[in-house]
Design an enzyme around this catalytic site. Structure first.
Site, short mmCIF file in Angstrom:
data_model
loop_
_atom_site.label_atom_id
_atom_site.label_comp_id
_atom_site.label_asym_id
_atom_site.label_seq_id
_atom_site.Cartn_x
_atom_site.Cartn_y
_atom_site.Cartn_z
N LYS A 10 -68.29 7.35 -4.13
CA LYS A 10 -69.58 8.04 -4.15
C LYS A 10 -70.61 7.31 -3.30
O LYS A 10 -70.53 6.10 -3.09
CB LYS A 10 -70.07 8.22 -5.59
CG LYS A 10 -70.56 6.97 -6.29
CD LYS A 10 -71.12 7.33 -7.67
CE LYS A 10 -71.74 6.12 -8.34
NZ LYS A 10 -72.37 6.45 -9.61
N LYS A 53 -68.48 -3.58 -12.60
CA LYS A 53 -69.62 -4.42 -12.19
C LYS A 53 -69.34 -5.89 -12.44
O LYS A 53 -69.82 -6.75 -11.71
CB LYS A 53 -70.89 -3.96 -12.91
CG LYS A 53 -71.36 -2.60 -12.44
CD LYS A 53 -72.71 -2.20 -13.02
CE LYS A 53 -73.17 -0.88 -12.43
NZ LYS A 53 -74.48 -0.45 -12.93
N LYS A 71 -76.54 3.20 -3.01
CA LYS A 71 -77.60 2.41 -2.37
C LYS A 71 -77.09 1.02 -2.00
O LYS A 71 -77.58 0.41 -1.04
CB LYS A 71 -78.77 2.28 -3.36
CG LYS A 71 -80.03 1.72 -2.77
CD LYS A 71 -80.91 2.82 -2.23
CE LYS A 71 -82.24 2.26 -1.77
NZ LYS A 71 -83.11 3.29 -1.23
#
Length: 327
Positions: free
Chosen positions: A193, A112, A196
């Site tokens: 994966k 991140k 969103k």
């Protein structure tokens, strides 16, 4: 007493992977255990930039969705994390027992932080400590987790043991309840994966997607040049992802859905999977729309759940305060 704790970030309406990997399991766990807490993790969501109005709406949309999926506030405490301030107070105490190198080694920080041009904020680094506080504040004994959260639960276990060694046996060391659902992958890149935040809109199935959107996304799903439907995630990740989705939404085994697919090419099979997803989520989508129209009800559910959570958390946190010397 066994106690379950789990949380979900308010990203709006969940996607297929959220449902199959977490929410479906939540519904089963609320039937199996007597003490279950589910939290809308709005504090965690601040680690990535959010407009206040968007966050407010996302909290309500996520709440509507998980209620529509079968979460029952009479069988669990469903609450908004930020309404229970003891989460952050305990996180500070636990953070003072956690060393920075351990946090820097966690893969989510590296990933991140890279997505923020290596300019990750303090919250992004320390949110695993807040996760530990979320769990330990209620003396939770079991935590349903996916594979990508196992290291964070191990951190919570280590923090609990460190606290107990320093102040005496107090926190139970929480155990993982691992999801048995195979990880759902992106429809456009089956090596990663489903997410969103994927910039490719066709990559992710949201549980409130219309039937037309579902059909389009499956029709465009990346597979390969072999027409037969088989299951081999390493060499045929795209088709195998479709098989995993088909099995998960129907409750059938991989072998059973492969048997159903005999004689179908991948293009035909995509439509079979799309239809299974539409059948599964049409009643849920209708219920989401109905709940979204009653914001007052959603707010009331979260506030009532927070009051119950506070009643549970307060005596535990007061004892923590005593143990560390605050009172």
């Amino acid at each position: 007493m066994d106690r379950i704790f789990s949380g979900i970030q308010p990203t709006g309406t969940p996607h297929l992977g959220n449902y199959l990997g977490a929410i479906q399991n939540w519904v089963n766990l609320q039937e199996k255990y007597n003490s279950v807490l589910y939290s809308i993790m709005d504090l965690h969501s601040l680690t990535m930039p959010k407009e206040p109005a968007v966050l407010r709406q996302n909290v309500l949309d996520t709440t509507a969705a998980i209620l529509a999926c079968g979460i029952d506030p009479r069988k669990c405490f469903l609450f908004r994390q930020s309404l229970v301030p003891e989460h952050t107070e305990l996180a500070w105490i636990l953070g003072c027992l956690t060393n920075v190198p351990r946090l820097l080694r966690l893969p989510q920080w590296k990933m991140k932080c890279a997505s923020q041009n290596n300019d990750g904020n303090v919250g992004l680094l320390t949110y695993p400590v807040l996760q530990a506080a979320d769990i330990l504040l209620y003396k939770s004994t079991h935590v349903p987790v996916g594979e990508d959260q196992v290291l964070h639960l191990e951190l919570a276990q280590d923090i609990a043991q460190h606290f107990n060694k320093k102040y005496g046996e107090f926190f139970p060391v929480p155990k993982a309840i691992l999801s048995t659902t195979k990880k759902i992958k992106s429809l456009r890149d089956p090596t990663v994966k489903m997410s969103k935040s994927d910039p490719q809109k066709l990559a992710t199935i949201n549980i409130a997607d219309s039937p037309e959107e579902v059909v389009l996304k499956f029709r465009k799903a990346v597979t390969d040049f072999t027409s037969e439907v088989t299951y081999d995630p390493s060499s045929r990740p795209g088709v195998s992802n479709l098989v995993s989705i088909h099995a998960a939404v129907t409750g059938l085994s991989i072998e059973e859905v492969l048997h159903q697919a005999v004689g179908l090419d991948t293009a035909q099979y995509k439509m079979v999977v799309a239809e299974s997803v539409i059948q599964k989520f049409t009643p849920i989508r209708n219920e989401i729309k109905k709940l979204q129209e009653d914001k007052a009800y959603l707010i009331k559910i979260l506030e009532a759940g927070a009051e119950k959570a506070k009643e549970l958390a307060t005596p535990i946190y007061q004892e923590v305060r005593r143990l560390v010397g605050f009172q």
